[in-house]
Design a protein around this motif. Structure first.
Motif, PDB file in Angstrom:
ATOM      1  N   ARG A 148       0.830  -1.215   0.000  1.00  0.00           N
ATOM      2  CA  ARG A 148       0.000   0.000   0.000  1.00  0.00           C
ATOM      3  C   ARG A 148       0.853   1.250   0.000  1.00  0.00           C
ATOM      4  O   ARG A 148       0.419   2.301  -0.463  1.00  0.00           O
ATOM      5  CB  ARG A 148      -0.927  -0.005   1.213  1.00  0.00           C
ATOM      6  N   ARG A 149       2.088   1.152   0.492  1.00  0.00           N
ATOM      7  CA  ARG A 149       2.971   2.324   0.554  1.00  0.00           C
ATOM      8  C   ARG A 149       3.865   2.421  -0.680  1.00  0.00           C
ATOM      9  O   ARG A 149       4.722   3.294  -0.747  1.00  0.00           O
ATOM     10  CB  ARG A 149       3.821   2.251   1.828  1.00  0.00           C
ATOM     11  N   GLY A 150       3.687   1.523  -1.637  1.00  0.00           N
ATOM     12  CA  GLY A 150       4.429   1.630  -2.889  1.00  0.00           C
ATOM     13  C   GLY A 150       5.630   0.721  -2.998  1.00  0.00           C
ATOM     14  O   GLY A 150       6.426   0.863  -3.930  1.00  0.00           O
ATOM     15  N   ALA A 151       5.796  -0.223  -2.063  1.00  0.00           N
ATOM     16  CA  ALA A 151       6.935  -1.151  -2.110  1.00  0.00           C
ATOM     17  C   ALA A 151       6.393  -2.574  -2.145  1.00  0.00           C
ATOM     18  O   ALA A 151       5.824  -3.048  -1.169  1.00  0.00           O
ATOM     19  CB  ALA A 151       7.842  -0.957  -0.894  1.00  0.00           C
ATOM     20  N   VAL A 152       6.575  -3.235  -3.284  1.00  0.00           N
ATOM     21  CA  VAL A 152       6.081  -4.602  -3.444  1.00  0.00           C
ATOM     22  C   VAL A 152       7.198  -5.574  -3.095  1.00  0.00           C
ATOM     23  O   VAL A 152       8.208  -5.649  -3.793  1.00  0.00           O
ATOM     24  CB  VAL A 152       5.590  -4.842  -4.888  1.00  0.00           C
ATOM     25  N   VAL A 153       7.026  -6.300  -1.991  1.00  0.00           N
ATOM     26  CA  VAL A 153       8.023  -7.258  -1.520  1.00  0.00           C
ATOM     27  C   VAL A 153       7.630  -8.640  -2.018  1.00  0.00           C
ATOM     28  O   VAL A 153       6.485  -9.063  -1.868  1.00  0.00           O
ATOM     29  CB  VAL A 153       8.110  -7.235   0.018  1.00  0.00           C
ATOM     30  N   LYS A 154       8.581  -9.346  -2.624  1.00  0.00           N
ATOM     31  CA  LYS A 154       8.270 -10.614  -3.287  1.00  0.00           C
ATOM     32  C   LYS A 154       8.462 -11.834  -2.394  1.00  0.00           C
ATOM     33  O   LYS A 154       8.089 -12.937  -2.774  1.00  0.00           O
ATOM     34  CB  LYS A 154       9.132 -10.749  -4.544  1.00  0.00           C
ATOM     35  N   VAL A 161      10.151  -4.161  -5.303  1.00  0.00           N
ATOM     36  CA  VAL A 161       9.937  -3.291  -6.453  1.00  0.00           C
ATOM     37  C   VAL A 161       9.190  -2.051  -5.988  1.00  0.00           C
ATOM     38  O   VAL A 161       8.168  -2.153  -5.298  1.00  0.00           O
ATOM     39  CB  VAL A 161       9.133  -4.003  -7.562  1.00  0.00           C
ATOM     40  N   LEU A 162       9.722  -0.876  -6.340  1.00  0.00           N
ATOM     41  CA  LEU A 162       9.062   0.384  -5.990  1.00  0.00           C
ATOM     42  C   LEU A 162       8.089   0.757  -7.091  1.00  0.00           C
ATOM     43  O   LEU A 162       8.491   0.947  -8.240  1.00  0.00           O
ATOM     44  CB  LEU A 162      10.089   1.506  -5.816  1.00  0.00           C
ATOM     45  N   THR A 163       6.817   0.869  -6.744  1.00  0.00           N
ATOM     46  CA  THR A 163       5.826   1.224  -7.758  1.00  0.00           C
ATOM     47  C   THR A 163       5.868   2.704  -8.094  1.00  0.00           C
ATOM     48  O   THR A 163       5.261   3.125  -9.077  1.00  0.00           O
ATOM     49  CB  THR A 163       4.410   0.850  -7.291  1.00  0.00           C
ATOM     50  N   ASP A 164       6.583   3.502  -7.275  1.00  0.00           N
ATOM     51  CA  ASP A 164       6.662   4.939  -7.534  1.00  0.00           C
ATOM     52  C   ASP A 164       8.088   5.425  -7.773  1.00  0.00           C
ATOM     53  O   ASP A 164       8.313   6.626  -7.951  1.00  0.00           O
ATOM     54  CB  ASP A 164       6.048   5.734  -6.370  1.00  0.00           C
ATOM     55  N   ILE A 219      18.874  -6.790  -0.105  1.00  0.00           N
ATOM     56  CA  ILE A 219      17.572  -6.335  -0.609  1.00  0.00           C
ATOM     57  C   ILE A 219      17.820  -5.640  -1.937  1.00  0.00           C
ATOM     58  O   ILE A 219      18.330  -4.518  -1.977  1.00  0.00           O
ATOM     59  CB  ILE A 219      16.884  -5.358   0.374  1.00  0.00           C
ATOM     60  N   GLY A 220      17.492  -6.324  -3.042  1.00  0.00           N
ATOM     61  CA  GLY A 220      17.577  -5.692  -4.353  1.00  0.00           C
ATOM     62  C   GLY A 220      16.296  -4.905  -4.598  1.00  0.00           C
ATOM     63  O   GLY A 220      15.198  -5.440  -4.455  1.00  0.00           O
ATOM     64  N   VAL A 221      16.438  -3.627  -4.942  1.00  0.00           N
ATOM     65  CA  VAL A 221      15.285  -2.744  -5.102  1.00  0.00           C
ATOM     66  C   VAL A 221      15.212  -2.296  -6.561  1.00  0.00           C
ATOM     67  O   VAL A 221      16.095  -1.579  -7.035  1.00  0.00           O
ATOM     68  CB  VAL A 221      15.380  -1.505  -4.179  1.00  0.00           C
ATOM     69  N   ALA A 222      14.181  -2.729  -7.262  1.00  0.00           N
ATOM     70  CA  ALA A 222      14.014  -2.360  -8.666  1.00  0.00           C
ATOM     71  C   ALA A 222      12.979  -1.262  -8.798  1.00  0.00           C
ATOM     72  O   ALA A 222      12.084  -1.111  -7.959  1.00  0.00           O
ATOM     73  CB  ALA A 222      13.595  -3.576  -9.492  1.00  0.00           C
ATOM     74  N   MET A 223      13.099  -0.508  -9.878  1.00  0.00           N
ATOM     75  CA  MET A 223      12.146   0.559 -10.163  1.00  0.00           C
ATOM     76  C   MET A 223      10.947  -0.007 -10.920  1.00  0.00           C
ATOM     77  O   MET A 223      11.102  -0.641 -11.968  1.00  0.00           O
ATOM     78  CB  MET A 223      12.801   1.666 -10.994  1.00  0.00           C
ATOM     79  N   GLY A 224       9.751   0.214 -10.411  1.00  0.00           N
ATOM     80  CA  GLY A 224       8.550  -0.320 -11.046  1.00  0.00           C
ATOM     81  C   GLY A 224       8.114   0.484 -12.249  1.00  0.00           C
ATOM     82  O   GLY A 224       7.520  -0.055 -13.184  1.00  0.00           O
ATOM     83  N   LEU A 225       8.393   1.802 -12.246  1.00  0.00           N
ATOM     84  CA  LEU A 225       7.960   2.653 -13.357  1.00  0.00           C
ATOM     85  C   LEU A 225       8.975   2.652 -14.486  1.00  0.00           C
ATOM     86  O   LEU A 225       8.624   2.463 -15.651  1.00  0.00           O
ATOM     87  CB  LEU A 225       7.731   4.091 -12.853  1.00  0.00           C
ATOM     88  N   SER A 226      10.235   2.873 -14.154  1.00  0.00           N
ATOM     89  CA  SER A 226      11.254   3.028 -15.196  1.00  0.00           C
ATOM     90  C   SER A 226      12.127   1.792 -15.366  1.00  0.00           C
ATOM     91  O   SER A 226      12.924   1.737 -16.292  1.00  0.00           O
ATOM     92  CB  SER A 226      12.152   4.228 -14.855  1.00  0.00           C
ATOM     93  N   GLY A 227      11.995   0.803 -14.479  1.00  0.00           N
ATOM     94  CA  GLY A 227      12.874  -0.345 -14.532  1.00  0.00           C
ATOM     95  C   GLY A 227      12.503  -1.343 -15.615  1.00  0.00           C
ATOM     96  O   GLY A 227      11.375  -1.375 -16.101  1.00  0.00           O
ATOM     97  N   THR A 228      13.461  -2.163 -15.980  1.00  0.00           N
ATOM     98  CA  THR A 228      13.227  -3.215 -16.968  1.00  0.00           C
ATOM     99  C   THR A 228      12.648  -4.445 -16.286  1.00  0.00           C
ATOM    100  O   THR A 228      12.742  -4.614 -15.069  1.00  0.00           O
ATOM    101  CB  THR A 228      14.544  -3.595 -17.672  1.00  0.00           C
ATOM    102  N   ASP A 229      12.073  -5.335 -17.101  1.00  0.00           N
ATOM    103  CA  ASP A 229      11.555  -6.594 -16.561  1.00  0.00           C
ATOM    104  C   ASP A 229      12.656  -7.403 -15.896  1.00  0.00           C
ATOM    105  O   ASP A 229      12.433  -8.075 -14.891  1.00  0.00           O
ATOM    106  CB  ASP A 229      10.921  -7.428 -17.681  1.00  0.00           C
TER     107      ASP A 229
END
Length: 883
Positions: free
Chosen positions: A306-312, A628-631, A609-619
């Motif tokens: 809900r805060r924009g961080a998707v933990v897998k 993954v940061l959704t923002d 903790i690897g943190v990927a960009m959800g908007l600008s990051g690659t698959d």
């Protein structure tokens, strides 16, 4: 094409394949795609799991801790109390169902996160390029593949060439080339050079491909069909708690066995000795501990989403709480990724954004626009923010870009290479190149290097990102990149401004307060990156800038990272990120590393903790990352670390809560055994079961949702490898709160008995005159433990902070849980059916008055303990300050 089972041969001649698929060069129409979606279904691989709900339930019934309760049930049956044996067995089943439902809920919580990260792909629909969810792709769709994209379905290339990472299907570690062209005879499907497959990744190049198989009909779907079960890995936290639970159970068995032998040897009836052993087992088994932890972690995952961080992974929540170092990109993470051309420089002159229509920069403006892959749609320019800024900047320089004409002139494209820090294009007549000034200048031998570097430094000091633009004439298309990117003429420099995100400065301040260091790892110029770092507070009070990070040797890196400073690693390549992550972890740090590109994947894998960009990051980056940061916002990383600490703290809180009540539950059995039976059992086994399963569970779950304690980000992170259960926790539970509760409940037990005239050794059995008084005393013990639970629940909400500062009503779930346990207790005490089952009796008003003060005594004593701790800590800090 209507029958999903009659898929065409993807290796037939391309015109025939297009005809079979009903696919033209303009892609499918939206209406036709909708019809095919109805026929073929969504492009998803259905999960096939070999274990069923019954299998999972059976696993809970033979759980190691459940086995101890089974042993208690057998002892009850042997002792001649079959009703108690049935009750314990029922508790095992109820607890197993409860645990199973919680674990299933936790698993669904993680699986449901896919909605926060819908995999998307670009394709041609209705003759236009658009982005859609990958699950909506159908056979016949024309998809667009670019560097960093994950292939959404099995497809055949119709134009272009790409490099593919096929490791997930073939195990090959080296990317393979795939290109449009005719098929080759006698080649296995996975080796066919013109086919790409669902789930594989494009690591270079650009192409278009027509989809011939989706969902379960893809190669990935066929492999998935062979998988019958997946094992869920336990988090380190769960494993630690399970080991402690085993230790407690082992102690219970040993102590029970010793007292059983001693009691029988002292002449105690065997039935009474067995009752003692049963009670000790039941009182010590933490039935709901493991599922409660799983649920707390799952709640943390949902909160982070809900805060924009998707933990897998559930276990990542625990790791976040221990993070000590954040290595972050600059562009898009610390800054807004809203580039704007702010200044230009050429050997003939310069201009700033304050000028309305500067002249004399036409050649530079044309080259800027040529060396981009920006496209235009109904909403405006789309593409890399840097390139969008260049195209928009060309318009400011009175040379608006004609993107259609640009594409017609282009003959070759050499995409941005992070190691070269360059990008170039070849047109009919010229090569255009842009990149880092340090990378461009060696390729432009005729420029005045000192003058250019002075201009670069002046722009960088203003916080601008600086790119150099160069060109050279060409006749034909160079065969290799090296041939295109040489003997250039420098046209000029462009300075781009990307303002910092407004919330980052506060996030960095909170990092420093929490004992975290923040390093910037960027491909940008060191002066520019340092300016951004200062603007957001990174490097205060000490900052070190490494201008050329690739040249730093391992021993130098070790020395830099062990100093008390924050570092800007400029001109860093993805390989540099990997080395930094390795070095920090070697020094015992817990590292969160951000990344968005294909080449960032190794560093994201290697970091804790690897943190990927959800908007600008690659698959690729999103696949490699743990979070993954959704923002794409740095502040979200800090919020995630705070949530990780909160979850870790809450797990400790309800562990203290659950462990505390083992002492007052065990004490009556110890008193019974040590007295040789002259003091009757103060509580029955069924009453203990009612506490452990009825009144204990909901408050424990509510403590798992406790808001963050004040000052949670004003203390250093817990040490790496530190056990979730510490000596201080056990001392608080077993040496302070537990004994205090035991004294209170045994006190009320003796109060009721002595008031009725009881003396040690007197009979309290069913037909004795003291039997009713004994029932009231036993009920008072049961209710007393519940009331001590209420006080303990409020006490453990904070570790050191006062309850007033945390807020008495700050956890509404806990208030509802306490209301439930009080209602549940009243039902067991005052309703005749429950009185018969649980052997209880109504309590008189004076006893109720005594019980009412138990929560305040329990909480008040711990409040005083915490006040003394805070005072001692403040005095110690004062002494250190004076020294």
């Amino acid at each position: 094409m209507t029958d999903p089972s009659s898929a065409p041969d993807p290796r037939e001649p391309l015109p025939a394949l297009r005809r079979d698929l009903g696919a033209g060069t303009r892609g499918l129409s939206s209406r036709e795609a909708g019809r095919r979606l109805t026929v073929y279904g969504p492009n998803e691989v259905r999960r096939r799991q070999g274990h069923t709900l019954i299998d999972d339930l059976a696993g809970q019934l033979v759980h190691p801790l459940a086995l101890l309760l089974w042993a208690a049930a057998v002892l009850a049956y042997v002792a001649g109390t079959p009703a108690l044996a049935v009750a314990i067995a029922a508790v095992i089943v109820v607890n197993a169902v409860f645990a199973l439902l919680q674990e299933r809920q936790a698993e669904r919580a993680v699986e449901a996160l896919s909605r926060y990260l819908p995999e998307q792909t670009r394709l041609i629909r209705d003759g236009r390029e658009r982005t859609v969810e990958a699950r909506l792709i159908v056979p016949g769709d024309l998809v667009v593949l670019d560097e960093g994209d994950k292939v959404p379905a099995d497809a055949r290339l119709v134009e272009g060439a790409v490099e593919m990472d096929m490791s997930m299907l073939t195990g090959e570690s080296v990317p393979v080339d795939r290109a449009a062209g005719p098929s080759r005879a006698d080649t296995p499907v996975l080796r066919e050079h013109n086919l790409v497959f669902s789930g594989t990744t494009c690591v270079g190049g650009q192409a278009r491909a027509v989809v011939f198989a989706t969902g379960d009909h893809t190669e990935l779907g066929r492999i998935a069909a062979l998988s019958h079960h997946a094992v869920r890995e336990r988090s380190p936290l769960e494993l630690q708690v399970k080991r402690v639970a085993w230790l407690i159970a082992a102690i219970a068995v040993c102590v029970g066995s010793v007292f059983l032998l001693v009691g029988v040897g002292a002449g105690m009836p065997v039935a009474a000795a067995l009752t003692f052993a049963i009670g000790l087992l039941v009182a010590n088994v933490p039935e709901g501990l493991l599922p409660t932890i799983t649920l707390a972690l799952a709640a943390g995952v949902r909160s982070l989403a809900r805060r924009g961080a998707v933990v897998k992974r559930l276990s990542a929540v625990e790791t976040l709480g221990a993070t000590t170092v954040i290595c972050t990109d600059k562009t898009g993470t610390l800054t807004q990724n809203r580039m704007r051309l702010q200044a230009v420089w050429t050997p003939a002159g310069s201009a700033d954004r304050s000028a309305e229509h500067p002249s004399g920069f036409e050649e530079l403006a044309d080259a800027m626009a040529e060396c981009t892959t920006v496209t235009r749609d109904a909403t405006g320019f789309t593409g890399d923010p840097t390139e969008v800024a260049l195209v928009e900047g060309a318009a400011w320089l009175d040379r608006p870009a004609d993107l259609a004409a640009r594409d017609e002139r282009r003959r070759a494209l050499f995409r941005f290479d992070p190691s070269l820090r360059l990008m170039s294009v070849v047109t009919d007549t010229a090569v255009y190149l842009k990149g880092a000034p340090e990378a461009v200048l060696p390729r432009a031998p005729g420029c005045d290097r000192d003058r250019v570097l002075a201009a670069v430094a002046a722009m960088a000091e203003r916080g601008l990102r600086v790119l150099a633009v160069a060109t050279r004439p060409v006749d034909g298309v160079p065969a290799r990149r090296e041939e295109a990117e040489r003997d250039l003429r420098l046209l000029g420099l462009v300075g781009l401004y990307d303002p910092p995100r407004p919330q980052v400065a506060e996030a960095v301040r909170r990092c420093h307060a929490a004992g975290l260091r923040v390093h910037i790892v960027t491909g940008d110029n060191g002066v520019t990156a340092a300016q951004v770092a200062r603007a957001v507070g990174i490097g205060s009070p000490r900052m070190h800038v490494v201008a050329q990070s690739e040249g730093v040797r391992d021993h130098e890196l070790d020395e830099l990272l062990t100093r008390n400073q924050e570092i800007v690693f400029a001109r860093a390549s993805p390989e540099t990120k990997l080395r930094i992550a390795d070095a920090l972890r070697a020094h015992g740090q817990v590292v969160a590393m951000t990344g968005d590109g294909v080449n960032d994947a190794p560093a994201l894998h290697r970091a804790d903790i690897g943190v990927a960009m959800g908007l600008s990051g690659t698959d690729v980056a999103r696949e490699a990352a743990t979070m993954v940061l959704t923002d794409d916002d740095f502040a979200t990383i800090v919020a995630a670390i705070e949530s990780g600490r909160q979850v870790y703290d809450n797990v400790r809180k309800f562990i203290v809560y659950i462990f505390t009540h083992a002492i007052p539950e065990i004490t009556p059995f110890v008193v019974f055994a040590l007295s040789g039976g002259t003091v009757p059992l103060a509580i029955g086994v069924l009453q203990i079961l009612a506490i452990d399963l009825g009144t204990d569970t909901l408050p424990a779950l509510a403590l798992g949702r406790e808001p963050a304690e004040p000052g949670i980000m004003a203390r250093p992170p817990h040490r790496k490898g530190e056990g979730v259960i510490t000596g201080a926790m056990l001392a608080r539970a077993w040496a302070f709160l537990g004994p205090l509760s035991a004294v209170l409940v045994m006190g009320v037990f003796f109060y009721v008995l002595l008031r009725a005239g009881w003396r040690p050794g007197e009979r309290t059995g069913v037909h004795s005159p003291l039997h009713h008084a004994y029932l009231q005393a036993s009920t008072a013990t049961f209710a007393g433990i519940v009331m001590c639970q209420v006080g303990t629940a409020f006490a453990v909400r904070t570790e050191r902070t006062s309850l007033r500062r945390a807020g008495v009503f700050g956890n509404r779930l806990l208030l509802w849980a306490i209301a439930f346990e009080l209602t549940f207790t009243a039902l067991l005490v005052y309703t005749p059916p429950a009185q018969h089952i649980f052997v209880t009796a109504p309590l008189p008003l004076d006893v109720l008055g005594l019980l009412a003060v138990f929560p305040f005594i329990t909480w008040g004593a711990d409040e005083l303990r915490r006040w003394l701790l805070r005072r001692s800590h403040a005095e110690a800090q004062g002494r250190n300050g004076r020294e």
